[in-house]
Design an enzyme around this catalytic site. Structure first.
Site, mmCIF file in Angstrom:
data_model
loop_
_atom_site.group_PDB
_atom_site.id
_atom_site.type_symbol
_atom_site.label_atom_id
_atom_site.label_comp_id
_atom_site.label_asym_id
_atom_site.label_seq_id
_atom_site.Cartn_x
_atom_site.Cartn_y
_atom_site.Cartn_z
ATOM 1 N N CYS A 162 53.192 -9.195 31.931
ATOM 2 C CA CYS A 162 53.591 -10.597 31.955
ATOM 3 C C CYS A 162 52.068 -11.032 30.992
ATOM 4 O O CYS A 162 51.566 -12.310 30.343
ATOM 5 C CB CYS A 162 53.608 -11.743 33.098
ATOM 6 S SG CYS A 162 54.786 -11.330 34.144
ATOM 7 N N HIS A 302 49.319 -20.543 33.006
ATOM 8 C CA HIS A 302 50.342 -18.974 33.384
ATOM 9 C C HIS A 302 51.276 -19.742 34.756
ATOM 10 O O HIS A 302 52.450 -19.793 33.580
ATOM 11 C CB HIS A 302 49.436 -18.245 33.863
ATOM 12 C CG HIS A 302 51.006 -17.159 34.185
ATOM 13 N ND1 HIS A 302 51.383 -15.542 33.803
ATOM 14 C CD2 HIS A 302 51.040 -16.092 35.560
ATOM 15 C CE1 HIS A 302 51.816 -15.656 33.680
ATOM 16 N NE2 HIS A 302 51.560 -15.416 34.965
ATOM 17 N N GLU A 313 46.515 -20.473 40.560
ATOM 18 C CA GLU A 313 46.196 -20.263 39.051
ATOM 19 C C GLU A 313 45.407 -22.013 39.441
ATOM 20 O O GLU A 313 43.920 -22.098 38.761
ATOM 21 C CB GLU A 313 46.855 -20.630 38.141
ATOM 22 C CG GLU A 313 46.172 -20.759 37.103
ATOM 23 C CD GLU A 313 47.124 -20.630 35.882
ATOM 24 O OE1 GLU A 313 47.251 -20.425 34.421
ATOM 25 O OE2 GLU A 313 48.598 -20.550 36.247
ATOM 26 N N LYS A 334 56.312 -22.807 30.839
ATOM 27 C CA LYS A 334 57.159 -22.193 31.275
ATOM 28 C C LYS A 334 57.691 -22.852 32.011
ATOM 29 O O LYS A 334 59.534 -23.031 32.522
ATOM 30 C CB LYS A 334 56.821 -21.221 32.178
ATOM 31 C CG LYS A 334 56.377 -20.062 31.326
ATOM 32 C CD LYS A 334 55.789 -19.186 33.110
ATOM 33 C CE LYS A 334 55.282 -17.811 31.837
ATOM 34 N NZ LYS A 334 53.687 -18.313 31.524
ATOM 35 N N HIS A 339 59.731 -18.140 32.125
ATOM 36 C CA HIS A 339 59.227 -16.651 32.224
ATOM 37 C C HIS A 339 59.172 -16.085 31.294
ATOM 38 O O HIS A 339 60.361 -14.955 31.660
ATOM 39 C CB HIS A 339 58.407 -16.517 33.878
ATOM 40 C CG HIS A 339 57.271 -15.516 33.609
ATOM 41 N ND1 HIS A 339 56.688 -15.073 32.474
ATOM 42 C CD2 HIS A 339 57.041 -15.015 34.715
ATOM 43 C CE1 HIS A 339 55.744 -14.730 32.356
ATOM 44 N NE2 HIS A 339 55.649 -14.429 33.792
ATOM 45 N N PHE A 398 51.615 -8.274 36.866
ATOM 46 C CA PHE A 398 51.655 -7.282 37.870
ATOM 47 C C PHE A 398 51.156 -6.170 37.152
ATOM 48 O O PHE A 398 50.016 -6.131 36.407
ATOM 49 C CB PHE A 398 53.033 -6.726 37.662
ATOM 50 C CG PHE A 398 53.650 -7.633 38.228
ATOM 51 C CD1 PHE A 398 53.441 -9.198 39.197
ATOM 52 C CD2 PHE A 398 54.968 -7.132 38.385
ATOM 53 C CE1 PHE A 398 54.886 -10.143 39.917
ATOM 54 C CE2 PHE A 398 55.857 -8.053 39.138
ATOM 55 C CZ PHE A 398 55.731 -8.544 39.624
#
Length: 410
Positions: A162, A302, A313, A334, A339, A398
Site C-alpha cells: 500500500c 493513510h 496513525e 479512502k 483503499h 504490509f
C-alpha cells in the site's frame, strides 16, 4: 540539489475517470463505494468495493489490444493520457532519453491470473494466451506507458504493497534531483476487485462487512469503523525539474520538497502500537523538505478505516506534530473511494496537489463519532476552502514499509 515540481495529473477512480470529476465528487462528499458487480459475492463476508465502472478504453486501446493487457495496465494508460495532456508537453521538443516512468502496483494482474487459471483447469495448458505473463507483471504498466510515448529514461516499478504509489513518486523525485532524469511520470495503479483478492483479504478479517450501507462502510478515524473497503484505480503525476518546467512555461501544481521512508521491522501486516515506523517516515520527509511540523497545513492520511491502523496513525501524527496537532487538518481520501492498495499513494498525491492548487479540501466522510485517538482536525462535515501552503501525504504497507511525501505550493 535540483528542485522538482508537479506539472501534470492523471487519475482513474471509483468516483470518476479523470482528475476533475474525482476531485469534485470528493469535495461534495460523494462515495464511490458500491455493492460489487464484477462477480457473485453471495458467500463473501465483504460484498462491497470501490469499483471503476463504465470506463471507455477505446480511445487508448483497440479491443484486440485491450485483451492483451490486464486492467491495472489499462488504468495506467488512461491516467497517463490525461497527465500528458494536462502537463501540455510537446514530446517532440524534449529529450526523451531524459524522461522516465515509475509506475508501480501492489499486486499487478490478478484478474488475468484468475481468468487464465480457469482456462488452464478447464481447457489445458495449450490454451493459455501468450500474453499472459506480459499482461500481469507489475513493471508492464511502466513498460506500456514508456513504449506508447517513447520515454527512454529510467523505467521501474516499485511493489511495496500500500506504499507503492508514494514510493514511486518519491523515487522519481530522487531521480530528478540527482540528474538521472529531467521528467518522470510516476504513481501507482491497481485493479484487484476480484473474487480471489476479496476472499483473501476477507479471510484476514481486514475488510468492512457493512454490506447494507456501502457508502458508509469506509469510516477512517470513526469510532465505529470495522475494516477497509477494497478499491481500484490509478493516480499519476508528471514531475519535472523546476527550471525545465519554467523554460517551457508549464503550469505548476506544487513543488515536491520532501520524501521519507522507514520500516517497522515488526510484523507482516500490523504496525507496532507505538507508531514508530510512521513517525520516522514523517520526520524524515519533514527533514528532507527542511520544514518544521508547524508549517504543515494539511495531511492526507493513510487512514484506511481499520480499527488498529487508524488509531496508530493518529497517535503517530500527534507524536510528530506535538503542540500543533490541534490546528492540523487531516483527511482520508479512502473514506469515499476505498483503499486502492498500490494506487492509493498515487491517487492521494494527486488530491493533495489539487488541494494546494485550489485551496479546496475534501472532508473525511462518515465521521459520525470521531475516535478518541484523534487529536487533530479530521475535517468532519463539509469541504473547506483555505489557502494552504504545505501538505504531507502518508502511505503505509504490509511488511512494515512506510512512505511520506511533502508538497509545497509555489
Amino acid at each position: 540539489m535540483r528542485r522538482v515540481v508537479i506539472t501534470g495529473l492523471g487519475a482513474v477512480s471509483p468516483l470518476g475517470h479523470d482528475v476533475e470529476t474525482t476531485f469534485e465528487n470528493l469535495l461534495q462528499g460523494k462515495s464511490g463505494i458500491v455493492s460489487v458487480s464484477k462477480f457473485d459475492t453471495t458467500n463473501y463476508p465483504s460484498r462491497i468495493a470501490g469499483e471503476v465502472r463504465d470506463l471507455d478504453i477505446s480511445p487508448y486501446l483497440t479491443p484486440k489490444e485491450a485483451k492483451k493487457v490486464d486492467q491495472f495496465i489499462q488504468y495506467a494508460l488512461v491516467a497517463a493520457a490525461e497527465a500528458f495532456d494536462d502537463c501540455g508537453i510537446d514530446l517532440e521538443k524534449v529529450d526523451l532519453n531524459r524522461f522516465g516512468t515509475l509506475i508501480g502496483s501492489g499486486i499487478g494482474g490478478l484478474p488475468m491470473i484468475e481468468r487464465q487459471h480457469k482456462i488452464l483447469l478447464e481447457k489445458g495448458p495449450r490454451r493459455i494466451t501468450p500474453f499472459f505473463i506480459p499482461s500481469l507483471i507489475i513493471n508492464l504498466a511502466s513498460g506500456h506507458v514508456s513504449i506508447k510515448y517513447g520515454l527512454k529514461g529510467p523505467s521501474s516499478a516499485p511493489a511495496t504493497a500500500c506504499a507503492t504509489g508514494t514510493h514511486a513518486i518519491g523515487d522519481a523525485f530522487r531521480m530528478i534531483q540527482h540528474k538521472h532524469a529531467d521528467l518522470m511520470i510516476a504513481g501507482g495503479t491497481e485493479a484487484v476487485v476480484t473474487g480471489l483478492a476479496m476472499a483473501g483479504f476477507g479471510s484476514m478479517k481486514a475488510l468492512s462487512t457493512r454490506n447494507d450501507e456501502p457508502d458508509k462502510a469506509s469510516r477512517p478515524f470513526d469510532r465505529d469503523r470495522d475494516g477497509f473497503v477494497l478499491g481500484e484505480g490509478c493516480g499519476l503525476l508528471v514531475m519535472e525539474e523546476y527550471e525545465h518546467a519554467r523554460a517551457r512555461g508549464a503550469k505548476i501544481y506544487a513543488e515536491i520538497t520532501g520524501y521519507g521512508m522507514s520500516s517497522d521491522a515488526f510484523h507482516i501486516t500490523s504496525p507496532s502500537e507505538d507508531g514508530d515506523g510512521p513517525i520516522r517516515a514523517m520526520q524524515a520527509a519533514l527533514a528532507d523538505a527542511e520544514v518544521n511540523p508547524e508549517e504543515i497545513d494539511l495531511v492526507n492520511a493513510h487512514g484506511t478505516s481499520t480499527p488498529a491502523g487508524d488509531a496508530i496513525e493518529a497517535r503517530a501524527i500527534a507524536n510528530v506534530f506535538g503542540d500543533n496537532t490541534k490546528e492540523l487538518m487531516v483527511h482520508s481520501t479512502k473514506s469515499m473511494i476505498g483503499h486502492l492498495l498500490g494506487a492509493a499513494g498515487g491517487m492521494e498525491a494527486v488530491i493533495l496537489a489539487k488541494s494546494l492548487q485550489t485551496g479546496k479540501i475534501h472532508p473525511t466522510a462518515n465521521l459520525d463519532n470521531v475516535d478518541s485517538s484523534v487529536a487533530f482536525d479530521p475535517l468532519q462535515g463539509d469541504a473547506r476552502e483555505k489557502d494552504i501552503s504545505i501538505g504531507l501525504s502518508n502511505s503505509f504497507g504490509f511488511g512494515g514499509t512506510n512512505g511520506s511525501l511533502v508538497f509545497k505550493k509555489i
